[in-house]
Design a protein around this motif. Structure first.
Motif, mmCIF file in Angstrom:
data_model
loop_
_atom_site.group_PDB
_atom_site.id
_atom_site.type_symbol
_atom_site.label_atom_id
_atom_site.label_comp_id
_atom_site.label_asym_id
_atom_site.label_seq_id
_atom_site.Cartn_x
_atom_site.Cartn_y
_atom_site.Cartn_z
ATOM 1 N N ILE A 127 0.957 -1.287 -0.062
ATOM 2 C CA ILE A 127 -0.044 0.047 0.126
ATOM 3 C C ILE A 127 0.936 1.293 -0.174
ATOM 4 O O ILE A 127 1.893 1.224 0.747
ATOM 5 N N TYR A 128 0.403 2.041 -0.815
ATOM 6 C CA TYR A 128 1.382 3.452 -0.837
ATOM 7 C C TYR A 128 0.139 4.622 -0.804
ATOM 8 O O TYR A 128 -0.235 5.147 -1.602
ATOM 9 N N PRO A 129 -0.131 4.863 0.637
ATOM 10 C CA PRO A 129 -1.260 5.741 0.849
ATOM 11 C C PRO A 129 -0.798 7.183 0.392
ATOM 12 O O PRO A 129 -1.750 7.825 -0.212
ATOM 13 N N ASP A 130 0.315 7.846 0.702
ATOM 14 C CA ASP A 130 0.782 9.180 0.120
ATOM 15 C C ASP A 130 0.627 9.186 -1.613
ATOM 16 O O ASP A 130 0.062 10.161 -2.082
ATOM 17 N N LEU A 131 1.147 8.203 -2.230
ATOM 18 C CA LEU A 131 1.173 8.025 -3.554
ATOM 19 C C LEU A 131 -0.195 7.930 -4.181
ATOM 20 O O LEU A 131 -0.430 8.669 -5.099
ATOM 21 N N ASP A 132 -0.926 7.360 -3.543
ATOM 22 C CA ASP A 132 -2.277 7.138 -3.985
ATOM 23 C C ASP A 132 -3.037 8.436 -3.711
ATOM 24 O O ASP A 132 -3.918 8.839 -4.718
ATOM 25 N N ALA A 133 -2.820 9.333 -2.550
ATOM 26 C CA ALA A 133 -3.353 10.411 -2.692
ATOM 27 C C ALA A 133 -3.097 11.403 -3.707
ATOM 28 O O ALA A 133 -3.720 12.192 -4.311
ATOM 29 N N ALA A 134 -1.775 11.586 -4.097
ATOM 30 C CA ALA A 134 -1.259 12.419 -5.025
ATOM 31 C C ALA A 134 -1.704 11.871 -6.424
ATOM 32 O O ALA A 134 -2.153 12.866 -7.236
ATOM 33 N N SER B 119 -4.239 13.439 -20.801
ATOM 34 C CA SER B 119 -3.751 12.548 -21.955
ATOM 35 C C SER B 119 -2.225 12.268 -21.306
ATOM 36 O O SER B 119 -1.945 11.167 -21.199
ATOM 37 N N LYS B 120 -1.513 13.280 -21.113
ATOM 38 C CA LYS B 120 -0.119 13.221 -20.746
ATOM 39 C C LYS B 120 -0.071 12.407 -19.229
ATOM 40 O O LYS B 120 0.902 11.719 -19.241
ATOM 41 N N GLN B 121 -0.802 12.754 -18.637
ATOM 42 C CA GLN B 121 -0.764 12.095 -17.192
ATOM 43 C C GLN B 121 -1.289 10.471 -17.281
ATOM 44 O O GLN B 121 -0.466 9.743 -16.832
ATOM 45 N N VAL B 122 -2.245 10.323 -18.119
ATOM 46 C CA VAL B 122 -2.758 9.095 -17.958
ATOM 47 C C VAL B 122 -1.688 8.003 -18.651
ATOM 48 O O VAL B 122 -1.810 6.806 -18.599
ATOM 49 N N LYS B 123 -1.223 8.528 -19.971
ATOM 50 C CA LYS B 123 -0.485 7.652 -20.820
ATOM 51 C C LYS B 123 0.788 7.637 -20.164
ATOM 52 O O LYS B 123 1.767 6.743 -20.910
ATOM 53 N N ASN B 124 1.225 8.264 -19.317
ATOM 54 C CA ASN B 124 2.523 8.022 -18.728
ATOM 55 C C ASN B 124 2.835 6.782 -18.129
ATOM 56 O O ASN B 124 1.802 6.398 -17.291
ATOM 57 N N LYS B 125 3.845 6.220 -18.398
ATOM 58 C CA LYS B 125 3.965 4.797 -17.821
ATOM 59 C C LYS B 125 4.147 4.671 -16.490
ATOM 60 O O LYS B 125 3.617 3.723 -15.660
ATOM 61 N N ASN B 126 4.886 5.679 -15.913
ATOM 62 C CA ASN B 126 4.701 5.602 -14.355
ATOM 63 C C ASN B 126 3.886 5.963 -13.611
ATOM 64 O O ASN B 126 3.224 5.403 -12.603
ATOM 65 N N PHE B 127 2.785 6.854 -14.313
ATOM 66 C CA PHE B 127 1.579 7.089 -13.619
ATOM 67 C C PHE B 127 0.600 5.993 -13.532
ATOM 68 O O PHE B 127 -0.268 5.682 -12.554
ATOM 69 N N LEU B 128 0.834 4.915 -14.631
ATOM 70 C CA LEU B 128 -0.072 3.706 -14.832
ATOM 71 C C LEU B 128 0.477 2.937 -13.871
ATOM 72 O O LEU B 128 -0.183 2.156 -13.069
ATOM 73 N N SER B 129 1.895 2.606 -13.796
ATOM 74 C CA SER B 129 2.191 1.279 -12.927
ATOM 75 C C SER B 129 2.572 1.497 -11.456
ATOM 76 O O SER B 129 2.442 0.812 -10.639
ATOM 77 N N ARG B 130 2.600 2.972 -10.970
ATOM 78 C CA ARG B 130 2.854 3.106 -9.493
ATOM 79 C C ARG B 130 1.444 3.402 -9.009
ATOM 80 O O ARG B 130 1.431 4.431 -8.494
ATOM 81 N N LEU B 131 0.688 2.301 -8.987
ATOM 82 C CA LEU B 131 -0.341 2.474 -8.039
ATOM 83 C C LEU B 131 -0.307 2.150 -6.616
ATOM 84 O O LEU B 131 0.766 1.641 -6.066
ATOM 85 N N PHE B 132 -1.461 2.483 -5.902
ATOM 86 C CA PHE B 132 -1.239 2.404 -4.649
ATOM 87 C C PHE B 132 -1.059 1.018 -3.981
ATOM 88 O O PHE B 132 -0.819 0.884 -2.901
ATOM 89 N N ILE B 133 -2.017 0.156 -4.745
ATOM 90 C CA ILE B 133 -1.714 -1.191 -4.396
ATOM 91 C C ILE B 133 -1.222 -1.869 -5.537
ATOM 92 O O ILE B 133 -1.360 -1.910 -6.571
ATOM 93 N N ARG B 134 -0.155 -2.680 -5.259
ATOM 94 C CA ARG B 134 0.662 -3.384 -6.091
ATOM 95 C C ARG B 134 0.577 -5.077 -5.785
ATOM 96 O O ARG B 134 0.645 -5.293 -4.746
ATOM 97 N N LYS B 135 0.422 -5.803 -6.666
ATOM 98 C CA LYS B 135 0.196 -7.091 -6.559
ATOM 99 C C LYS B 135 1.686 -7.725 -6.656
ATOM 100 O O LYS B 135 2.407 -7.384 -7.372
#
Length: 237
Positions: free
Chosen positions: A117-124, A221-237
């Motif tokens: 869980i990444y609470p601060d990252l999730d909020a951001a 578009s720039k935010q959503v299509k950024n790879k880091n934006f998509l992969s660095r979710l607050f819950i990671r399996k």
């Protein structure tokens, strides 16, 4: 009844404990701070005050049939890693750990964390797309390619029924619910005769590209299509 242990009553751990009040759960809490354990002990079946969290103490505290363990040891990176590893070796089915950084999270996964869980990252991440788009009120990235969002009614939809709008064909989005006021609860949309009004807020679901097509804003578009934006979710399996 689901059985849960919360090791560490930081802000995240306490919030989880408070949320579990709304469901039928058998809860164990563990923290070194006597004051905070005393504060929350009435919300738990068992409460333990201990500073030395090791494999021996964990075997005494955590039942063999525990469903999930949630770990929030604040800034104690080494302790959270060790406790995660101990629980993994004990055969705990689900270990959910709060991480402080990507590197911390990667190590936690290596030693046995089921979810990180990444609470601060999730909020951001939740607030960034909202700031980037004037047409977006709320936003949740469910997976790397699937989004649920609260959006405005576009001009080309106003006055049309759901059937007339061809929302799915035009934008590849599914309408879930709507509301007219942010203080109101959402009302589900089940009838194709539902009519769009300009002051409505829509809860829609679809892919990142479909959401971008609907919102039509380059910044998002720039935010959503950024790879880091998509992969660095607050819950990671």
């Amino acid at each position: 009844m689901v059985s849960i242990a919360i090791i560490g009553l930081g802000r995240f751990g306490c919030r989880v404990l408070e949320e579990f009040e709304h469901i039928d759960a058998d809860i164990i809490i563990v923290d070194k701070d006597r004051e905070i354990v005393e504060k929350y002990k009435d919300k738990a079946r068992d409460a333990y005050i201990t500073d030395a969290i090791n494999d021996v103490s964990l075997k005494k505290i955590i039942p063999d049939d525990i469903d999930s363990v949630i770990i929030d040891l604040g800034n104690q990176l080494e302790s959270s890693i060790l406790v995660t590893n101990y629980l993994h070796k004990m055969g705990v089915k689900r270990i959910i750990v709060k991480a402080l950084s990507d590197e911390h999270g990667e190590i936690l996964k290596l030693v046995g964390a089921t979810l990180v869980i990444y609470p601060d990252l999730d909020a951001a991440m939740r607030i960034t797309p909202v700031i980037a788009s004037s047409a977006l009120f709320n936003y949740m990235q469910v997976s790397s390619r699937f989004i649920i969002a609260e959006v405005i009614v576009k001009d080309d939809l106003t006055g049309k029924t759901l059937a007339e709008s061809k929302l799915r064909n035009t934008y590849n989005l599914n309408l879930i619910a709507y509301r007219k006021n942010p203080a109101e609860e959402f009302s589900f949309v089940l009838d194709p005769s539902f009519r769009f009004e300009s002051d409505m807020r829509l809860l829609v679901a679809g892919s990142d590209s479909a959401m971008q097509k609907y919102l039509g804003e380059e910044k998002l578009s720039k935010q959503v299509k950024n790879k880091n934006f998509l992969s660095r979710l607050f819950i990671r399996k």
